[in-house]
Design a protein around this motif. Structure first.
Motif, PDB file in Angstrom:
ATOM      1  N   PRO A 130      67.916 -58.088  29.680  1.00 59.64           N
ATOM      2  CA  PRO A 130      68.608 -57.276  30.718  1.00 59.64           C
ATOM      3  C   PRO A 130      68.072 -57.222  32.053  1.00 59.64           C
ATOM      4  O   PRO A 130      66.786 -57.563  32.050  1.00 59.64           O
ATOM      5  N   TYR A 131      68.692 -56.882  33.151  1.00 59.69           N
ATOM      6  CA  TYR A 131      68.132 -56.630  34.082  1.00 59.69           C
ATOM      7  C   TYR A 131      67.936 -54.866  34.643  1.00 59.69           C
ATOM      8  O   TYR A 131      68.677 -54.275  33.632  1.00 59.69           O
ATOM      9  N   PRO A 132      67.103 -54.610  35.407  1.00 57.97           N
ATOM     10  CA  PRO A 132      66.861 -53.123  35.525  1.00 57.97           C
ATOM     11  C   PRO A 132      68.084 -52.491  36.331  1.00 57.97           C
ATOM     12  O   PRO A 132      68.718 -53.528  36.987  1.00 57.97           O
ATOM     13  N   PRO A 133      68.315 -51.334  36.608  1.00 65.74           N
ATOM     14  CA  PRO A 133      69.539 -50.724  37.426  1.00 65.74           C
ATOM     15  C   PRO A 133      69.219 -51.337  38.983  1.00 65.74           C
ATOM     16  O   PRO A 133      68.110 -51.588  39.407  1.00 65.74           O
ATOM     17  N   GLU A 134      70.244 -51.369  39.554  1.00 66.52           N
ATOM     18  CA  GLU A 134      70.407 -52.150  40.960  1.00 66.52           C
ATOM     19  C   GLU A 134      69.494 -51.284  41.908  1.00 66.52           C
ATOM     20  O   GLU A 134      68.721 -51.790  42.624  1.00 66.52           O
ATOM     21  N   GLY A 135      69.438 -49.988  41.734  1.00 69.73           N
ATOM     22  CA  GLY A 135      68.607 -48.917  42.616  1.00 69.73           C
ATOM     23  C   GLY A 135      67.173 -49.352  42.375  1.00 69.73           C
ATOM     24  O   GLY A 135      66.315 -49.244  43.530  1.00 69.73           O
ATOM     25  N   VAL A 136      66.638 -49.727  41.390  1.00 70.27           N
ATOM     26  CA  VAL A 136      65.283 -49.831  40.970  1.00 70.27           C
ATOM     27  C   VAL A 136      65.054 -51.233  41.869  1.00 70.27           C
ATOM     28  O   VAL A 136      64.004 -51.314  42.315  1.00 70.27           O
ATOM     29  N   GLN A 137      65.801 -52.113  41.564  1.00 63.57           N
ATOM     30  CA  GLN A 137      65.569 -53.396  42.092  1.00 63.57           C
ATOM     31  C   GLN A 137      65.422 -53.278  43.587  1.00 63.57           C
ATOM     32  O   GLN A 137      64.517 -54.002  44.210  1.00 63.57           O
ATOM     33  N   ARG A 138      66.482 -52.563  44.076  1.00 61.20           N
ATOM     34  CA  ARG A 138      66.420 -52.304  45.515  1.00 61.20           C
ATOM     35  C   ARG A 138      65.150 -51.612  46.197  1.00 61.20           C
ATOM     36  O   ARG A 138      64.515 -51.869  47.364  1.00 61.20           O
ATOM     37  N   GLU A 139      64.773 -50.739  45.500  1.00 56.72           N
ATOM     38  CA  GLU A 139      63.544 -49.704  45.931  1.00 56.72           C
ATOM     39  C   GLU A 139      62.440 -50.838  45.680  1.00 56.72           C
ATOM     40  O   GLU A 139      61.568 -50.619  46.790  1.00 56.72           O
ATOM     41  N   ILE A 140      62.251 -51.611  45.116  1.00 57.92           N
ATOM     42  CA  ILE A 140      61.128 -52.491  44.923  1.00 57.92           C
ATOM     43  C   ILE A 140      60.985 -53.598  45.843  1.00 57.92           C
ATOM     44  O   ILE A 140      60.154 -54.034  46.629  1.00 57.92           O
ATOM     45  N   HIS A 141      62.049 -54.149  46.196  1.00 61.10           N
ATOM     46  CA  HIS A 141      62.280 -55.733  46.933  1.00 61.10           C
ATOM     47  C   HIS A 141      63.457 -55.662  47.976  1.00 61.10           C
ATOM     48  O   HIS A 141      63.155 -56.166  48.674  1.00 61.10           O
ATOM     49  N   GLY A 142      63.908 -54.463  48.032  1.00 61.04           N
ATOM     50  CA  GLY A 142      64.915 -54.529  49.355  1.00 61.04           C
ATOM     51  C   GLY A 142      66.320 -54.947  49.111  1.00 61.04           C
ATOM     52  O   GLY A 142      67.245 -54.944  49.820  1.00 61.04           O
ATOM     53  N   HIS A 143      66.394 -55.713  47.737  1.00 60.92           N
ATOM     54  CA  HIS A 143      67.619 -56.372  47.423  1.00 60.92           C
ATOM     55  C   HIS A 143      67.549 -56.289  45.975  1.00 60.92           C
ATOM     56  O   HIS A 143      66.699 -56.085  45.322  1.00 60.92           O
ATOM     57  N   ALA A 144      68.702 -57.238  45.478  1.00 56.89           N
ATOM     58  CA  ALA A 144      68.907 -57.061  44.042  1.00 56.89           C
ATOM     59  C   ALA A 144      69.514 -58.273  43.673  1.00 56.89           C
ATOM     60  O   ALA A 144      70.140 -59.156  44.315  1.00 56.89           O
ATOM     61  N   HIS A 145      69.537 -58.448  42.352  1.00 61.36           N
ATOM     62  CA  HIS A 145      70.413 -59.526  41.621  1.00 61.36           C
ATOM     63  C   HIS A 145      70.238 -60.802  42.121  1.00 61.36           C
ATOM     64  O   HIS A 145      69.107 -61.314  42.438  1.00 61.36           O
TER      65      HIS A 145
END
Length: 254
Positions: free
Chosen positions: A4-19
């Motif tokens: 699975p992927y982590p929640p979108e908010g976590v992805q954006r917090e780390i990288h500034g974008h997601a998916h």
């Protein structure tokens, strides 16, 4: 079944974008790592041992699962919630917690490849040096380190954010606000880069208002002068058509 992927908010917090955007960025780096490892005579194989420093939620290690046995893939992360996300999203892989000072629980000379996307674009000179010594310790003789840092072009980007803010324009992301407060003396920063100095602008914005974190630019001459006794410089690539960061490829002296 794909992890699975982590929640979108976590992805954006780390990288500034997601998916898709986030994975595309990771895949571009992944291709460069494989190409330079092959070029340096240490191609990625199923029995390669790889460590990702500042692994976030594990997106980079995940991409190597098709090349390397899961038990030989490791990540290290400082932020607890990112570490938990990595373990949940990639249950077959091993992720270690680490504080500011590096202390990776891997034996000396046990690792073939160390990767690090963006960590060296933020950390201070002191901790960058500590990490490079730890990376040198865990690498096998001839092992490869592939890291990224900000480009000299980043100085102009920070100046652009200041101009936008001064003109009353709303900056698109909180990180852009941090950039506007970084390297405020552009001429002095360019002179320091020319002199081969490590450039670091500490973050002044909470919750990351701390001296060790901010924006970092590592010139080629610094790499040669300070880490040249530990590594052979294979590549220092500043090519925005290939990567948004500078790519630094180092090989541990045999």
């Amino acid at each position: 079944m794909f992890p699975p992927y982590p929640p979108e908010g976590v992805q954006r917090e780390i990288h500034g974008h997601a998916h898709e955007v986030s994975l595309h960025e990771a895949h571009v780096f992944y291709r460069e790592i494989k190409a330079y490892c092959a070029y340096a005579g240490r191609p990625i194989r199923a029995d390669t041992t790889l460590l990702d420093v500042g692994c976030g939620w594990g997106r980079m290690a995940r991409l190597f699962m098709k090349d390397i046995r899961p038990e030989a893939l490791f990540g290290v992360e400082q932020t607890d919630r990112f570490l938990m996300a990595a373990r949940r999203a990639n249950p077959c892989l091993t992720f270690f917690h680490n504080g500011l000072a590096p202390a990776v629980p891997l034996a000396s000379g046990s690792t073939d490849v160390v990767t690090s996307w963006s960590y060296f674009a933020h950390v201070s000179e002191f901790f960058a040096d500590q990490w490079m010594r730890e990376i040198h310790r865990v690498l096998k003789p001839g092992g490869i380190a592939v890291i990224t840092t900000q480009s000299r072009r980043f100085l102009a980007f920070c100046a652009e954010q200041r101009l936008r803010r001064a003109s009353g324009m709303r900056l698109e992301h909180p990180w852009h606000e941090a950039c506007a407060d970084s390297f405020t003396d552009e001429a002095r920063a360019n002179a320091a880069f020319d002199a081969g100095h490590f450039l670091h602008a500490a973050s002044a914005k909470p919750p990351l208002s701390q001296a060790h974190y901010g924006e970092a630019i590592i010139p080629r001459n610094y790499v040669l002068k300070v880490w040249g006794h530990l590594f052979r410089l294979v590549e220092y690539m500043d090519n925005p058509s290939r990567l948004p960061h500078v790519l630094i490829v180092l090989q541990k002296m045999s």
